[in-house]
Enzyme design. Structure first.
Site, PDB file in Angstrom:
ATOM      1  CE  LYS A 107      -2.240  -1.105   3.950  1.00 12.59           C
ATOM      2  NZ  LYS A 107      -1.772  -2.256   4.202  1.00 12.59           N
ATOM      3  NE  ARG A 166      -4.769   0.262   9.078  1.00 11.09           N
ATOM      4  CZ  ARG A 166      -3.409   0.070   8.819  1.00 11.09           C
ATOM      5  NH1 ARG A 166      -3.000  -1.045   9.304  1.00 11.09           N
ATOM      6  NH2 ARG A 166      -2.616   0.672   8.166  1.00 11.09           N
ATOM      7  NE  ARG A 193       7.402  -3.351   6.255  1.00 11.62           N
ATOM      8  CZ  ARG A 193       6.182  -2.914   6.326  1.00 11.62           C
ATOM      9  NH1 ARG A 193       5.524  -2.341   5.227  1.00 11.62           N
ATOM     10  NH2 ARG A 193       5.197  -3.364   7.311  1.00 11.62           N
ATOM     11  NE  ARG A 252       6.807  -1.003   9.911  1.00  9.53           N
ATOM     12  CZ  ARG A 252       5.479  -0.680   9.127  1.00  9.53           C
ATOM     13  NH1 ARG A 252       5.347  -0.310   8.329  1.00  9.53           N
ATOM     14  NH2 ARG A 252       4.408  -1.509   9.830  1.00  9.53           N
ATOM     15  NE  ARG A 286       1.872  -5.027  11.034  1.00 11.06           N
ATOM     16  CZ  ARG A 286       2.892  -4.964  10.318  1.00 11.06           C
ATOM     17  NH1 ARG A 286       4.136  -5.600  10.812  1.00 11.06           N
ATOM     18  NH2 ARG A 286       2.852  -4.296   9.269  1.00 11.06           N
TER      19      ARG A 286
HETATM   20  P1  ADP Z   1       0.744  -2.397   7.881  1.00 10.18           P
HETATM   21  O1  ADP Z   1      -0.281  -1.739   6.856  1.00 10.18           O
HETATM   22  O2  ADP Z   1       1.888  -2.861   7.314  1.00 10.18           O
HETATM   23  O3  ADP Z   1       0.073  -2.811   9.011  1.00 10.18           O
HETATM   24  P2  ADP Z   1       0.860   0.514   8.833  1.00 10.18           P
HETATM   25  O4  ADP Z   1       2.341   1.190   8.460  1.00 10.18           O
HETATM   26  O5  ADP Z   1      -0.223   1.055   7.660  1.00 10.18           O
HETATM   27  O6  ADP Z   1       1.263  -1.079   8.462  1.00 10.18           O
HETATM   28  O7  ADP Z   1       0.505   0.577  10.207  1.00 10.18           O
HETATM   29  C1  ADP Z   1       1.327   0.458  11.496  1.00 10.18           C
HETATM   30  C2  ADP Z   1       0.380   0.489  12.763  1.00 10.18           C
HETATM   31  O8  ADP Z   1       0.029   1.619  12.850  1.00 10.18           O
HETATM   32  C3  ADP Z   1      -0.556  -0.748  12.723  1.00 10.18           C
HETATM   33  O9  ADP Z   1      -0.419  -1.861  13.169  1.00 10.18           O
HETATM   34  C4  ADP Z   1      -1.484   0.035  13.746  1.00 10.18           C
HETATM   35  O10 ADP Z   1      -1.051  -0.126  14.882  1.00 10.18           O
HETATM   36  C5  ADP Z   1      -1.267   1.436  13.502  1.00 10.18           C
HETATM   37  N1  ADP Z   1      -2.137   1.901  12.511  1.00 10.18           N
HETATM   38  C6  ADP Z   1      -1.947   2.397  11.367  1.00 10.18           C
HETATM   39  N2  ADP Z   1      -3.694   2.880  10.897  1.00 10.18           N
HETATM   40  C7  ADP Z   1      -4.417   2.772  11.646  1.00 10.18           C
HETATM   41  C8  ADP Z   1      -5.707   2.867  11.664  1.00 10.18           C
HETATM   42  N3  ADP Z   1      -6.501   3.332  10.656  1.00 10.18           N
HETATM   43  N4  ADP Z   1      -6.435   2.602  12.762  1.00 10.18           N
HETATM   44  C9  ADP Z   1      -5.744   2.165  13.769  1.00 10.18           C
HETATM   45  N5  ADP Z   1      -4.393   1.981  14.047  1.00 10.18           N
HETATM   46  C10 ADP Z   1      -3.510   2.176  12.903  1.00 10.18           C
END
Ligand code: ADP
Length: 192
Positions: free
Chosen positions: A14, A89, A128, A134, A145
């Site tokens: 994404k 989400r 990654r 990370r 996740r």
């Molecule tokens: P990925 O899509 O690989 O899980 P992101 O960088 O988008 O990684 O998100 C990393 C973390 O940030 C998530 O696991 C969550 O803890 C938090 N996060 C990101 N976007 C949201 C959201 N819309 N609602 C709640 N938590 C979020």
């Protein structure tokens, strides 16, 4: 004027596609994950609160996330549209975004679902973890996740599908090929 959402499991690519689409359409790519990570790095109150959730692979509470997005969408750079990467989400976040859009008398153009099978996603994220270090890419956290995604976020896809907004694109392959698939799919959606 383009208002897009990008939805898909962790590791579907994404973030990579969001920055490409941001260039193509001249709109800001807003990644809630990036904003949270930036806040963690700078040890802001939001970052301090978000960190424990992120490190265990849980979602940050809706209240915090919704406020963050509401504020961010008020930034003048969003007047010509935006691409939200990783938001909404949860069902509660869908509701909040609906409210924001109603208040601003605007509508989404499309929701791009980026698909990738689990084996590929796990392989990408393991890589990654090594490349970027990370703290949420370790095997246990990653498993959680993916689980949280299946449980809370995957069901949102059918919500947007029933609204006629969904564009489903295969996220496997070369980066440029995936970008082209997305723009072509959006084009043909617009013609319909
Ligand atoms: P990925 O899509 O690989 O899980 P992101 O960088 O988008 O990684 O998100 C990393 C973390 O940030 C998530 O696991 C969550 O803890 C938090 N996060 C990101 N976007 C949201 C959201 N819309 N609602 C709640 N938590 C979020």
């Amino acid at each position: 004027m383009m208002k897009l959402l990008l939805i898909g499991p962790p590791g579907a690519g994404k973030g990579t596609q969001a920055s490409k689409l941001s260039e193509v359409f001249g709109i800001p790519a807003i990644s809630t994950g990036d904003i949270f990570r930036e806040n963690v790095k700078n040890q802001t109150p939001l970052g301090i609160e978000a960190k424990s959730y992120m490190d265990s692979g849980e979602y940050v509470p809706d209240e915090l996330t919704n406020k963050l997005v509401r504020d961010r969408l008020q930034n003048p750079d969003c007047v010509n549209g935006f691409l939200l990467d990783g938001y909404p989400r949860t069902a509660d976040q869908v509701q909040e975004l609906d409210s924001i859009l109603t208040e601003t008398k605007s509508k989404l153009d499309a929701v791009v679902q980026l698909t990738a099978d689990t084996d590929e996603v796990v392989r990408r994220l393991a890589k990654r973890a090594i490349d970027q270090g990370r703290s949420d890419d370790t095997e246990d956290v990653l498993r959680n996740r993916l689980h949280v995604y299946e449980e809370q976020t995957a069901p949102l896809i059918s919500v947007y599908e029933s609204r006629g907004l969904l564009v489903k694109v295969d996220g496997l392959g070369e980066i440029a090929d995936v970008t082209r698939r997305i723009t072509e799919a959006l084009d043909s959606k617009n013609k319909n």
